[in-house]
Design a protein around this motif. Sequence first.
Motif, PDB file in Angstrom:
ATOM      1  N   GLU A 102     -58.418-116.057 -62.588  1.00 41.46           N
ATOM      2  CA  GLU A 102     -56.980-116.149 -62.336  1.00 41.46           C
ATOM      3  C   GLU A 102     -56.423-114.760 -62.033  1.00 41.46           C
ATOM      4  N   MET A 103     -55.627-114.657 -60.972  1.00 40.25           N
ATOM      5  CA  MET A 103     -55.056-113.369 -60.598  1.00 40.25           C
ATOM      6  C   MET A 103     -54.133-112.830 -61.691  1.00 40.25           C
ATOM      7  N   LYS A 155     -54.612-109.009 -63.157  1.00 37.34           N
ATOM      8  CA  LYS A 155     -53.581-107.978 -63.006  1.00 37.34           C
ATOM      9  C   LYS A 155     -52.933-107.565 -64.323  1.00 37.34           C
ATOM     10  N   ASN A 157     -59.571-109.411 -50.244  1.00 39.45           N
ATOM     11  CA  ASN A 157     -58.484-109.926 -51.064  1.00 39.45           C
ATOM     12  C   ASN A 157     -59.098-110.449 -52.363  1.00 39.45           C
ATOM     13  N   PRO A 158     -58.721-109.905 -53.525  1.00 39.04           N
ATOM     14  CA  PRO A 158     -59.337-110.343 -54.782  1.00 39.04           C
ATOM     15  C   PRO A 158     -59.265-111.853 -55.000  1.00 39.04           C
ATOM     16  N   GLU A 159     -58.197-112.488 -54.515  1.00 41.20           N
ATOM     17  CA  GLU A 159     -58.051-113.926 -54.726  1.00 41.20           C
ATOM     18  C   GLU A 159     -59.185-114.713 -54.083  1.00 41.20           C
ATOM     19  N   LEU A 209     -62.229-115.016 -56.682  1.00 45.65           N
ATOM     20  CA  LEU A 209     -62.045-115.593 -58.020  1.00 45.65           C
ATOM     21  C   LEU A 209     -62.605-117.013 -58.064  1.00 45.65           C
ATOM     22  N   SER A 253     -67.207-114.887 -59.685  1.00 47.09           N
ATOM     23  CA  SER A 253     -66.227-113.820 -59.861  1.00 47.09           C
ATOM     24  C   SER A 253     -66.897-112.533 -60.346  1.00 47.09           C
TER      25      SER A 253
END
Length: 251
Positions: free
Chosen positions: A132-133, A137, A167-169, A172, A176
Amino acid sequence: MSVIGLIPARERSTRLPNKLLLDQTGKPLLQYTWEAACSANKLDRVIVATDSRKIADVVTRFGGEVAITGEHPSGTDRIAEVVRNLGSEVSIAVNIQGDEPDIDPNQINSLVETLEQAPGVQMSTLGTPIREMSVLKDPSCTKVVCDEQGRALYFSRSMIPFCRDHNPEELLDDESPWLLHLGLYAYRRDFLLQLTELPPSRLEKLEKLEQLRALETGARIQVAVVEHRSVGIDTPEDYAQFVTRKIRRAA
C-alpha cells in the motif's frame, strides 16, 4: 537454558492514557497480548516487565507472571533488567509489544526459530511485504532492506530502497521490493545486555530507531518475512475498532 518472552509495560501513553489496562471488552488489553504470547510454543516462559504497581496487580489477577523493574527510557532497557536478574538460565529473550493484542503466536515462533537457526546472528526480527502506498510513504512505518541472506542492511522511516526509474505503485504487488519492519525482536542474552549498556548511536538518534544501534556496532540482524502484521493500539480510534472486532467475533 530457556527462551523467555518479555512484555515491557508502562502506564504512561501520550495518545491513549493507560491503554494497556483498558477493559471495555471484559478484560484488559494487555491480557490479550499475554495470552497470545503464552500460546507460542517456542517460549518457555512469559513475563510482563513493568515499573507500575497498578499494571503488576492487574497481571497478577489474570494469572500472569510479572517482574517489577526500575524506570527505563525504553522497553529494551526494561527487559534487559529482567534478563540480567534471571541470570544465565536465559538463552534468548523475546521483546513483545504489549499493545499488539492480535499478535500471531506463530510469528513469535518464527522469530525464535530464525535466531536459533542462525548461529552467527545476534538478534532477529520480522518484516512483511508493503503493498500500500500509504504505508510506503508513512514515516511512522519503518522499512527494512535486507541482503541475499535475509540479514538487515538498514532500517529507515524513509522509502528504502528508493525507486528511481519506476512509479512505486506499479511495483506494489506480490513481488513488492519493500518490507515493512515489525517491532518484534529476539536477542541472544549476552548481546541484549551488551547493547543496552551502549549509548544511543548516531544513526539511531537521527531516525529514532533503536535497532540501528545494533547495526552500527556491526551486529547481524536476521529478518524473517511473514505474510501479515498485527495492528498496534495507539489511539482511541484504534481501541474502539479493536473493541468492535471483539464484539463481532463474540456475537
